[in-house]
Design an enzyme around this catalytic site. Structure first.
Site, PDB file in Angstrom:
ATOM      1  N   HIS A  59       0.734  -2.752  -0.101  1.00 12.65           N
ATOM      2  CA  HIS A  59      -0.520  -1.994  -0.066  1.00 12.65           C
ATOM      3  C   HIS A  59      -1.435  -2.263  -1.238  1.00 12.65           C
ATOM      4  O   HIS A  59      -2.496  -1.645  -1.328  1.00 12.65           O
ATOM      5  CB  HIS A  59      -0.233  -0.495  -0.038  1.00 12.65           C
ATOM      6  CG  HIS A  59       0.226  -0.007   1.291  1.00 12.65           C
ATOM      7  ND1 HIS A  59      -0.644   0.430   2.261  1.00 12.65           N
ATOM      8  CD2 HIS A  59       1.458   0.093   1.819  1.00 12.65           C
ATOM      9  CE1 HIS A  59       0.053   0.795   3.327  1.00 12.65           C
ATOM     10  NE2 HIS A  59       1.333   0.600   3.082  1.00 12.65           N
ATOM     11  N   LYS A  99     -12.846   9.532  -1.967  1.00  9.17           N
ATOM     12  CA  LYS A  99     -11.617   8.752  -2.067  1.00  9.17           C
ATOM     13  C   LYS A  99     -11.007   9.076  -3.419  1.00  9.17           C
ATOM     14  O   LYS A  99     -11.652   9.696  -4.255  1.00  9.17           O
ATOM     15  CB  LYS A  99     -11.897   7.253  -1.929  1.00  9.17           C
ATOM     16  CG  LYS A  99     -13.080   6.762  -2.787  1.00  9.17           C
ATOM     17  CD  LYS A  99     -13.390   5.286  -2.530  1.00  9.17           C
ATOM     18  CE  LYS A  99     -14.163   5.044  -1.255  1.00  9.17           C
ATOM     19  NZ  LYS A  99     -13.546   4.051  -0.383  1.00  9.17           N
ATOM     20  N   ARG A 100      -9.757   8.659  -3.650  1.00  9.84           N
ATOM     21  CA  ARG A 100      -9.178   8.869  -4.973  1.00  9.84           C
ATOM     22  C   ARG A 100     -10.122   8.307  -6.040  1.00  9.84           C
ATOM     23  O   ARG A 100     -10.767   7.284  -5.811  1.00  9.84           O
ATOM     24  CB  ARG A 100      -7.818   8.163  -5.060  1.00  9.84           C
ATOM     25  CG  ARG A 100      -6.734   8.801  -4.207  1.00  9.84           C
ATOM     26  CD  ARG A 100      -6.557  10.273  -4.530  1.00  9.84           C
ATOM     27  NE  ARG A 100      -6.260  10.457  -5.934  1.00  9.84           N
ATOM     28  CZ  ARG A 100      -5.056  10.482  -6.469  1.00  9.84           C
ATOM     29  NH1 ARG A 100      -3.991  10.379  -5.706  1.00  9.84           N
ATOM     30  NH2 ARG A 100      -4.875  10.637  -7.753  1.00  9.84           N
ATOM     31  N   LYS A 130     -12.442   1.579  -7.709  1.00 13.31           N
ATOM     32  CA  LYS A 130     -13.260   2.052  -6.580  1.00 13.31           C
ATOM     33  C   LYS A 130     -14.716   2.274  -7.010  1.00 13.31           C
ATOM     34  O   LYS A 130     -15.597   2.481  -6.197  1.00 13.31           O
ATOM     35  CB  LYS A 130     -12.660   3.321  -5.984  1.00 13.31           C
ATOM     36  CG  LYS A 130     -11.311   3.082  -5.266  1.00 13.31           C
ATOM     37  CD  LYS A 130     -10.728   4.392  -4.746  1.00 13.31           C
ATOM     38  CE  LYS A 130      -9.371   4.263  -4.083  1.00 13.31           C
ATOM     39  NZ  LYS A 130      -9.431   3.948  -2.645  1.00 13.31           N
ATOM     40  N   THR A 187      -9.256   2.918   4.420  1.00 12.93           N
ATOM     41  CA  THR A 187      -9.250   3.429   5.798  1.00 12.93           C
ATOM     42  C   THR A 187     -10.388   4.417   5.998  1.00 12.93           C
ATOM     43  O   THR A 187     -10.798   4.653   7.132  1.00 12.93           O
ATOM     44  CB  THR A 187      -7.920   4.130   6.140  1.00 12.93           C
ATOM     45  OG1 THR A 187      -7.590   5.039   5.085  1.00 12.93           O
ATOM     46  CG2 THR A 187      -6.808   3.117   6.348  1.00 12.93           C
ATOM     47  N   LYS A 218     -13.111   5.455   9.164  1.00 12.36           N
ATOM     48  CA  LYS A 218     -13.436   6.800   9.667  1.00 12.36           C
ATOM     49  C   LYS A 218     -14.949   7.002   9.688  1.00 12.36           C
ATOM     50  O   LYS A 218     -15.510   7.530  10.647  1.00 12.36           O
ATOM     51  CB  LYS A 218     -12.803   7.872   8.773  1.00 12.36           C
ATOM     52  CG  LYS A 218     -11.299   7.829   8.689  1.00 12.36           C
ATOM     53  CD  LYS A 218     -10.802   8.734   7.540  1.00 12.36           C
ATOM     54  CE  LYS A 218      -9.378   8.428   7.166  1.00 12.36           C
ATOM     55  NZ  LYS A 218      -8.992   9.006   5.861  1.00 12.36           N
TER      56      LYS A 218
HETATM   57  C1  LIG Z   1      -8.709   8.467   4.690  1.00 12.73           C
HETATM   58  C2  LIG Z   1      -8.384   9.238   3.495  1.00 12.73           C
HETATM   59  C3  LIG Z   1      -8.196   8.602   2.272  1.00 12.73           C
HETATM   60  C4  LIG Z   1      -8.364   7.110   2.087  1.00 12.73           C
HETATM   61  O1  LIG Z   1      -9.670   6.855   1.635  1.00 12.73           O
HETATM   62  P1  LIG Z   1     -10.112   5.385   1.132  1.00 12.73           P
HETATM   63  O2  LIG Z   1     -11.585   5.524   0.973  1.00 12.73           O
HETATM   64  O3  LIG Z   1      -9.754   4.425   2.216  1.00 12.73           O
HETATM   65  O4  LIG Z   1      -9.406   5.142  -0.132  1.00 12.73           O
HETATM   66  C5  LIG Z   1      -7.894   9.371   1.164  1.00 12.73           C
HETATM   67  N1  LIG Z   1      -7.778  10.699   1.258  1.00 12.73           N
HETATM   68  C6  LIG Z   1      -7.976  11.357   2.416  1.00 12.73           C
HETATM   69  C7  LIG Z   1      -7.857  12.835   2.448  1.00 12.73           C
HETATM   70  C8  LIG Z   1      -8.269  10.651   3.578  1.00 12.73           C
HETATM   71  O5  LIG Z   1      -8.447  11.315   4.732  1.00 12.73           O
END
Ligand SMILES: *Cc1c(COP(=O)(O)O)cnc(C)c1O
Length: 852
Positions: A389, A583-584, A589, A694, A698
């Site tokens: 990952h 995101k984190r 990022k 991911t 979304k």
């Molecule tokens: C989808 C999701 C992530 C992943 O986000 P990225 O932008 O792909 O790092 C992290 N936290 C939550 C709660 C999510 O639903």
């Protein structure tokens, strides 16, 4: 003790008529459902029967749904037991399940009936659903991926199970104060979870420490040490519009009554009397306990081994049960052999966290089942597959050999033997690779003070398949991180581009948009065949669709604005462009680039005359995400975003044009409100550093346009939605090493906008907090995490140019709506159904097994 696929309630073979008619679990009429909910409100002992407030209504509704799921669960178990298909065990330290109620009702396809029934009882389904606490047993994308995968496995009728740990608290709950981020324990089990079913009969022993006994025949046995019990909790995973209902099995650590020292206790030595009980509690207390101390490291390794050992024991026992059951049936075919284990069991490691499954399976086969090394190795390597990952160096797990030998002495022996045999193989048949051996070895003893085990190397050597999670990431694995292994085992490496479940991430979180899609496509088949969304392309210019699309988006934006007001007190305008980065929080990022851009925008707006300002595109920039508790720069970024927001949002001159909001405690259910209301989302990592992402999928699925770099799955999203529907900027992955070098050599010439934004922060415009240490990470010229390793300075000008193109595009709402529709239309590839179908066919070799 019993097996993985054991039925989930003792009642599975009692006829349904044994239930009081009033609690009919498969009721479909809303009046029957209402009385079913009432039955649970009345007879579940958790609450006073006099109250029927939203919280009680939630539990009663969940229990009524659970009746139905348990029925399906038992049918699934019985069917799999009969057909005996090959099964996948998905091992993950993290699951980000979020809420389960709406998902379960939706998957069972009884949304309307339940909404009606609750209305009859004086409640709204939506309000009831909000009572549920998120099951947040994960950190970010990797955990959510595991949860999306479970949804797809069930929906595709695959015999596949998730295995994880039942953390009492998740990661943490994020509180935002003037000081920035604070962390408090997230008590998701505070009352109880209505979804888990504890299986007191599914218990496996897990040992730690101890030593290895060698018998006079040379066989080895791991004995002594601490023995804890792994107790199973099953959580139902319903598929969409199918009876198939799989399980997520979460292990909890317990000590047995024998380990309670009654003598000591009666002697007043309360703590030492219950020592093992308290050690058990530590294992499942939190996800990712701090690992700065040696005790912290041991605890994390204990967690990993606990998951692997309990889950592998299930695999082996299930297999032995199969052997026992099928002995008679196999007349003429000869007895079952362990060599057939891989035709019944596939194990997938979600990153290196469950790597110990490899030496544990070897140990079970060698020491408990008496297989020879070659046979055990053959079985293990045909069973296990590994997903990588990340290529970030700090995320590649390395465990101290000293700690490993202390905690898991037998496993350390096995790992040493794997390493030794790998070296022997290179020396005997791949002398051309001998010069590469030191970096390929599993054991790295180059620092004699700190010899380590490289978990990723152990995974690559021991797995039949290694996959990356987006095409670019898989290519980088093959050309860089694992290049040497590729020349030995070229066929081992695959790509499986991640996906997301379209049920949770569109159908249920945006019913408005879903209904429009169904209407225009004249089918709701897209919910399981997401490629059908391409059918929207022919209507991308249709004005009627535009009007409907815009009104659904507006409804979602209003809902989001309402939420933001409720949790932050900031009022945002639904007519402004909703620009989101959630995101984190991590330097790669590049939330820092986003907030620098916002600072620059604010400064320019301030410099404009009121007349000029009227031409600006109004924006609301939203951030969300947790910073790891010990990650100082990430926490400074959270603080900066909040400080900028406090100034910008209270500036009356600017309030019609810009808001900067930090949405606290980002999690799955917050995402379900943010994503449907988004119009622009930022996926702006330094190219080559985000394995897939991911949330980009979304957002795109929800008709949100991406501004982003050519990184991770962005590359494929852009291909699918079309380059004119994607705001691209920034360096590409293959340019990054050269740019870092140039920076080190002092050849970088910063853009004036970049300098201006930083200077504005330094001037104290957003308060007196000392941001110099954070801003200095963008300066200097060397080292990981310094000298602008993440190339914010280099990418900033092209980022700002892309943001100008966004502002222009948004002014033309017809153009924007077309882009939005084409984003959704191009998102079909990113269904986790597609991803999981590929895993099933190309890695696990399992097939669907539909419950009749
Ligand atoms: C989808 C999701 C992530 C992943 O986000 P990225 O932008 O792909 O790092 C992290 N936290 C939550 C709660 C999510 O639903």
């Amino acid at each position: 003790m019993t097996t993985a696929t054991e039925s989930n309630s003792a009642a599975h073979n009692s006829p349904a008529t044994k239930f009081p008619a009033i609690a009919n679990p498969t009721a479909e009429k809303s009046s029957d459902i209402a009385s079913n909910i009432n039955y649970h409100a009345k007879y579940s002992p958790h609450f006073s029967p006099l109250k029927f407030e939203p919280e009680q209504a939630f539990y009663a509704t969940a229990e009524s749904i659970r009746d139905c799921l348990i029925q399906h669960w038992n049918e699934t178990y019985l069917h799999f037991h009969k057909v005996d298909p090959k099964q996948t065990y998905y091992l993950s330290m993290e699951y980000l399940q979020g809420r389960a109620l709406t998902n379960a009702i939706g998957n069972l396809d009884i949304l309307d009936a339940y909404a009606d029934a609750l209305n009859k009882l004086g409640h709204e389904l939506e309000e009831i659903a909000e009572q549920e606490k998120d099951a947040a047993l994960g950190n970010g994308g990797l955990g959510r991926l595991a949860s999306c995968f479970l949804d797809s496995m069930a929906t595709l009728n695959l015999p596949a199970w998730g295995y994880g740990l039942r953390y009492k608290y998740g990661l943490f709950k994020q509180r935002i104060t003037k000081e920035g981020q604070g962390e408090v324990a997230e008590d998701w089990l505070e009352k109880f979870s209505p979804w888990e079913v504890v299986r007191h009969d599914v218990v496996f022993p897990v040992r730690f420490f101890g030593h290895v006994l060698v018998s006079n025949t040379g066989s080895r046995k791991w004995v002594g040490g601490e023995v804890l019990q792994a107790l199973a909790y099953n959580v139902p995973i319903p598929g969409y519009k199918t009876k198939n209902t799989n399980s997520l099995r979460l292990w909890e650590a317990k000590a047995s009554a024998d380990d309670f020292n009654l003598f000591q206790f009666n002697d007043g030595k309360y703590e030492s009397a219950a020592e093992l009980h308290s050690k058990a509690q530590q294992i499942c207390a939190v996800l990712y306990p701090g690992d700065a101390t040696e005790d912290g490291k041991i605890l994390r390794l204990k967690q990993q081994f606990f998951l692997c050992s309990a889950s592998l024991q299930v695999c082996c026992q299930t297999y032995m049960d199969i052997i026992a059951r099928f002995k008679e049936r196999r007349e003429g075919k000869g007895p079952w052999k362990w060599s057939e284990f891989p035709s019944k069991v596939a194990v997938q490691l979600n990153d290196t966290h469950p790597t110990l499954a490899i030496p544990e399976l070897m140990r079970l086969l060698l020491d408990d089942e008496g297989l020879g090394w070659d046979e055990a190795w053959d079985v293990t390597t045909r069973t296990i597959a590994y997903t990588n990952h990340t290529v970030l160096p700090e995320a590649l797990e390395k465990w101290s050999q000293i700690v490993m030998r202390k905690l898991l002495p037998r496993h350390m022996e096995i790992i040493e033997e794997i390493d030794k045999r790998f070296m022997a193989m290179i020396h005997s048949s791949r002398t051309d690779m001998e010069s590469r051996l030191s970096s390929m070895r599993i054991l790295d003893s180059s620092n004699p003070q700190k010899p380590v085990v490289r978990m990723a190397n152990l995974c690559v050597v021991s797995s039949h398949t290694v996959n990356g999670v987006a095409q670019l990431h898989s290519d980088i694995l093959k050309s860089e991180l694992f290049a040497d292994y590729v020349s030995i085992w070229p066929a081992k490496f695959q790509n499986k581009t991640n996906g997301i479940t379209p049920r949770r991430w569109l159908r249920f979180c945006s019913p408005e948009l879903s209904n429009i899609i169904t209407k225009w496509l004249k089918t709701d088949g897209w919910v399981t065949k997401l490629d059908l969304l391409t059918g929207l392309r022919e209507f991308a210019d249709n004005e009627d669709l535009h009007a409907e699309w815009a009104s659904a988006k507006m409804a979602n934006k209003r809902r989001l604005a309402q939420y933001v007001l409720q949790v932050t007190g900031v009022s945002i305008d639904p007519n402004s462009l909703f620009d989101i980065q959630v995101k984190r929080i991590h330097e790669y990022k590049r939330q820092l680039m986003n907030i620098l851009g916002a600072v620059y925008r604010y400064k320019k707006l301030k410099e404009m005359s009121p007349e000029e300002r009227k031409k600006a595109t109004p924006r609301t920039i939203m951030f969300g995400g947790k910073a790891f508790a010990t990650y100082t720069n990430a926490k400074r970024i959270v603080k900066l975003v909040n400080d900028v927001g406090a100034v910008v949002n209270n500036d009356p001159e600017i309030s019609n044009y810009l808001k900067v909001v930090f949405v606290p405690n980002y999690n799955v259910s917050v995402a379900e409100v943010l994503i449907p209301g988004s119009e622009l989302s930022q996926h702006i990592s330094t190219a080559g550093m985000e394995a897939s992402g991911t949330s980009n999928m979304k957002f795109s699925l929800n008709g949100c346009i991406i501004i982003g770099t050519l990184d991770g799955a962005n590359v494929e999203i852009r291909e699918e939605v079309g380059e004119e529907n994607f705001f691209l900027f920034g360096a590409t992955a293959d340019e990054v090493p050269r740019l870092r070098k140039e920076r080190e050599d002092g050849l970088f010439k910063p853009d004036p906008r970049f300098e201006e934004a930083k200077q504005f922060i330094r001037s104290g415009a957003f308060g007196s907090y000392d941001y110099n240490p954070l801003l200095e990470s963008l300066e200097g010229n060397s080292g990981y995490g310094r000298g602008d390793y993440f190339l914010v300075g280099y990418d900033f000008p092209s980022y700002m140019d892309a943001q100008d193109r966004v502002d222009e595009a948004y002014k033309d709402q017809r153009r924007w709506l077309k882009m939005s529709i084409l984003s959704t239309a191009g998102s079909g590839k990113f269904s986790s159904d597609r991803t999981i179908a590929q895993y099933a066919k190309e890695i696990w070799k399992i097939e669907e097994c539909i419950v009749p």
